[in-house]
Scaffold this motif. Structure first.
Motif, PDB file in Angstrom:
ATOM      1  N   CYS A 102      -2.931  10.047  28.642  1.00  0.00           N
ATOM      2  CA  CYS A 102      -2.713   9.771  30.060  1.00  0.00           C
ATOM      3  C   CYS A 102      -2.620   8.259  30.224  1.00  0.00           C
ATOM      4  O   CYS A 102      -1.645   7.748  30.746  1.00  0.00           O
ATOM      5  CB  CYS A 102      -3.877  10.332  30.882  1.00  0.00           C
ATOM      6  N   ARG A 126       4.314   8.892  25.368  1.00  0.00           N
ATOM      7  CA  ARG A 126       3.965   8.503  26.733  1.00  0.00           C
ATOM      8  C   ARG A 126       2.637   7.761  26.729  1.00  0.00           C
ATOM      9  O   ARG A 126       1.827   7.921  25.818  1.00  0.00           O
ATOM     10  CB  ARG A 126       3.868   9.711  27.666  1.00  0.00           C
ATOM     11  N   LYS A 131      -2.059   3.001  36.433  1.00  0.00           N
ATOM     12  CA  LYS A 131      -2.457   4.372  36.775  1.00  0.00           C
ATOM     13  C   LYS A 131      -2.643   4.552  38.280  1.00  0.00           C
ATOM     14  O   LYS A 131      -3.427   3.819  38.903  1.00  0.00           O
ATOM     15  CB  LYS A 131      -3.783   4.732  36.080  1.00  0.00           C
ATOM     16  N   PRO A 132      -1.968   5.533  38.858  1.00  0.00           N
ATOM     17  CA  PRO A 132      -2.168   5.818  40.291  1.00  0.00           C
ATOM     18  C   PRO A 132      -3.394   6.721  40.457  1.00  0.00           C
ATOM     19  O   PRO A 132      -3.285   7.931  40.383  1.00  0.00           O
ATOM     20  CB  PRO A 132      -0.878   6.568  40.656  1.00  0.00           C
ATOM     21  N   GLU A 164       4.712   4.727  33.426  1.00  0.00           N
ATOM     22  CA  GLU A 164       4.932   4.826  34.882  1.00  0.00           C
ATOM     23  C   GLU A 164       4.936   3.467  35.568  1.00  0.00           C
ATOM     24  O   GLU A 164       4.033   2.660  35.369  1.00  0.00           O
ATOM     25  CB  GLU A 164       3.842   5.726  35.503  1.00  0.00           C
ATOM     26  N   GLN A 181       8.930   5.994  34.145  1.00  0.00           N
ATOM     27  CA  GLN A 181       8.474   7.154  34.925  1.00  0.00           C
ATOM     28  C   GLN A 181       8.199   6.749  36.361  1.00  0.00           C
ATOM     29  O   GLN A 181       7.575   5.726  36.626  1.00  0.00           O
ATOM     30  CB  GLN A 181       7.197   7.701  34.274  1.00  0.00           C
ATOM     31  N   GLY A 183       6.086   8.348  39.243  1.00  0.00           N
ATOM     32  CA  GLY A 183       5.070   9.392  39.354  1.00  0.00           C
ATOM     33  C   GLY A 183       5.207  10.194  40.637  1.00  0.00           C
ATOM     34  O   GLY A 183       5.951   9.815  41.554  1.00  0.00           O
ATOM     35  N   ALA A 184       4.467  11.313  40.664  1.00  0.00           N
ATOM     36  CA  ALA A 184       4.530  12.228  41.799  1.00  0.00           C
ATOM     37  C   ALA A 184       4.265  11.502  43.119  1.00  0.00           C
ATOM     38  O   ALA A 184       4.928  11.762  44.127  1.00  0.00           O
ATOM     39  CB  ALA A 184       3.497  13.331  41.598  1.00  0.00           C
ATOM     40  N   ARG A 185       3.311  10.588  43.091  1.00  0.00           N
ATOM     41  CA  ARG A 185       2.927   9.914  44.344  1.00  0.00           C
ATOM     42  C   ARG A 185       3.998   8.954  44.851  1.00  0.00           C
ATOM     43  O   ARG A 185       3.960   8.524  45.994  1.00  0.00           O
ATOM     44  CB  ARG A 185       1.585   9.202  44.160  1.00  0.00           C
ATOM     45  N   LYS A 206       9.302  12.351  38.573  1.00  0.00           N
ATOM     46  CA  LYS A 206       8.402  13.492  38.752  1.00  0.00           C
ATOM     47  C   LYS A 206       8.517  14.050  40.170  1.00  0.00           C
ATOM     48  O   LYS A 206       8.819  13.310  41.112  1.00  0.00           O
ATOM     49  CB  LYS A 206       6.966  13.059  38.448  1.00  0.00           C
ATOM     50  N   ARG A 236       5.722  18.863  37.665  1.00  0.00           N
ATOM     51  CA  ARG A 236       4.343  18.629  37.222  1.00  0.00           C
ATOM     52  C   ARG A 236       3.334  19.384  38.092  1.00  0.00           C
ATOM     53  O   ARG A 236       2.175  19.054  38.150  1.00  0.00           O
ATOM     54  CB  ARG A 236       4.040  17.123  37.209  1.00  0.00           C
ATOM     55  N   HIS A 271      -0.473  18.067  33.767  1.00  0.00           N
ATOM     56  CA  HIS A 271      -0.858  17.748  35.145  1.00  0.00           C
ATOM     57  C   HIS A 271      -0.792  18.975  36.049  1.00  0.00           C
ATOM     58  O   HIS A 271      -1.496  19.047  37.054  1.00  0.00           O
ATOM     59  CB  HIS A 271       0.010  16.613  35.704  1.00  0.00           C
ATOM     60  N   GLU A 297      -0.098  15.752  27.626  1.00  0.00           N
ATOM     61  CA  GLU A 297      -1.087  14.696  27.380  1.00  0.00           C
ATOM     62  C   GLU A 297      -1.940  15.030  26.159  1.00  0.00           C
ATOM     63  O   GLU A 297      -2.453  16.149  26.029  1.00  0.00           O
ATOM     64  CB  GLU A 297      -1.958  14.490  28.624  1.00  0.00           C
TER      65      GLU A 297
HETATM   66  C1  PEP Z   1       0.960  10.808  34.703  1.00  0.00           C
HETATM   67  O1  PEP Z   1       1.983  11.288  34.151  1.00  0.00           O
HETATM   68  O2  PEP Z   1       0.067  10.232  34.090  1.00  0.00           O
HETATM   69  C2  PEP Z   1       0.784  11.012  36.150  1.00  0.00           C
HETATM   70  C3  PEP Z   1      -0.021  10.247  36.863  1.00  0.00           C
HETATM   71  O3  PEP Z   1       1.490  12.028  36.604  1.00  0.00           O
HETATM   72  P1  PEP Z   1       1.760  12.572  38.096  1.00  0.00           P
HETATM   73  O4  PEP Z   1       2.515  11.485  38.783  1.00  0.00           O
HETATM   74  O5  PEP Z   1       2.548  13.803  37.849  1.00  0.00           O
HETATM   75  O6  PEP Z   1       0.426  12.846  38.720  1.00  0.00           O
END
Ligand code: PEP
Ligand code: MN
Length: 336
Positions: A102, A126, A131-132, A164, A181, A183-185, A206, A236, A271, A297
């Motif tokens: 991760c 990856r 990190k979000p 990301e 990447q 990310g989802a957010r 994502k 995801r 995820h 992961e």
């Molecule tokens: C990730 O891939 O580490 C991640 C934070 O993914 P997601 O945006 O899908 O939560």
């Protein structure tokens, strides 16, 4: 797009509507039924506000015939897109597993995991550097140093690297990253997407936590409209009422997207499920359903991982999953 008019619409009201539509550069075709009049719009309707048209007194309903996304639409790109990530191809029959931690935590950690996942057949590495995290007090990533360590792991193994981006001002630091990447957010961070449309590097987009497939494709469209057409979509998991899994893995995205778009689709069961023991069955199912790749992961010591330990596979468990996936792959569903 077609507009169905209410009964009793007066001729001058219809003429006003037509004049307005013509002023927007559209042609209109009228078909007069027994009860209803239907106005067919011909031309680029992507800028038309459907809700505005639908709210007019004389309008019964409005229907889009064509999707509002053009660049991401299979109708205009019949061939599957093959994305080349530093020589590793994804899509159009090319299947890849993206694996790694991760978060990048140390040189030893990321280089060891890279060696292990490569041996098991992963095609890309990856590792999160930014990190979000839900909590501002949780580990936020090694940032620039994390990217440098990923580069070292790449030099050691030859695996292209995926990481990301959270902020467009970090773009210069992402120069060595082969697949960026979103990310989802950040799926609907439109300023970020627009800027990524200007660069010449593949993007892994994502799906947002609570976004529809159409919204997701419109986000791909933001990047593609800028000229960067190398997008890989990544499902995801989405938020539902279920609490036994971290999210709900929407595997139905595979057949839906295969019909709508030519972009490759990668499934991230880590995820989506949130627990390591659930990753294998869903990785197998996603492969059987015809995904173009997986993102999984992997951590050398999941119980001490700084992020997402519960869903991380050990290198041994990853090897077992990869073996099962590669066995299924020749029998995977194919789409015409
Ligand atoms: C990730 O891939 O580490 C991640 C934070 O993914 P997601 O945006 O899908 O939560
Ligand atoms: Mn994670």
């Amino acid at each position: 797009m077609i507009v169905v008019l209410r009964q009793n619409t007066k001729p001058e009201q219809m003429e006003n509507l037509q004049a307005w539509l013509h002023s927007l550069g559209l042609e209109t075709h009228i078909s007069q039924g027994q009860n209803h009049t239907i106005v067919g719009l011909v031309g680029d309707t992507s800028k038309i506000d459907m809700d505005l048209v639908g709210s007019m007194d004389i309008v019964e309903c409005v229907k889009r015939i064509q999707e509002p996304f053009k660049n991401a639409n299979r109708k205009f790109h019949n061939e599957d897109l093959v994305v080349d990530v530093a020589g590793v191809k994804i899509g159009g029959g090319n299947f890849q597993i993206i694996a790694g931690p991760c978060s990048v935590e140390s040189r030893e950690q990321v280089c060891y995991i890279a060696e292990q996942v490569k041996k098991s057949g992963a095609g890309l590495l990856r590792g999160g550097a930014f990190k979000p995290r839900t909590s501002p007090y949780a580990f936020q990533g090694l940032k620039g140093e994390g990217i440098e360590l990923l580069q070292e792991a790449k030099a050691q193994t030859g695996l292209p690297i995926v990481s990301e981006i959270m902020n467009i001002t970090h773009l210069p630091m992402f120069e060595p990253v082969d697949l960026i990447q979103v990310g989802a957010r950040n799926m609907q961070n439109f300023d970020l997407l627009r800027e990524l449309g200007k660069i010449n590097k593949p993007i892994l987009l994502k799906r947002g936590l609570a976004n529809t497939i159409d919204e997701w494709l419109m986000s791909a469209e933001y990047i593609m409209a800028g000229g960067n057409e190398n997008i890989i979509l990544c499902e995801r998991g989405i938020r539902t009422f279920e609490t036994r899994t971290r999210n709900t893995l929407d595997l139905s995205t595979i057949p839906v997207l295969k019909r709508l778009t030519h972009l490759p689709i990668v499934i991230d069961p880590s995820h989506a499920l949130g627990y390591a023991h659930m990753v294998k069955p869903m990785a197998m199912a996603a492969t059987a359903a015809g995904a173009d790749g997986l993102m999984i992961e992997v951590h050398n010591d999941p119980t001490h991982a700084l992020c997402d330990g519960a869903q991380s596979l050990t290198p041994e468990a990853f090897d077992d999953v990869a073996k099962a996936v590669f066995q299924i792959r020749p029998f995977a569903c194919k789409y015409e």
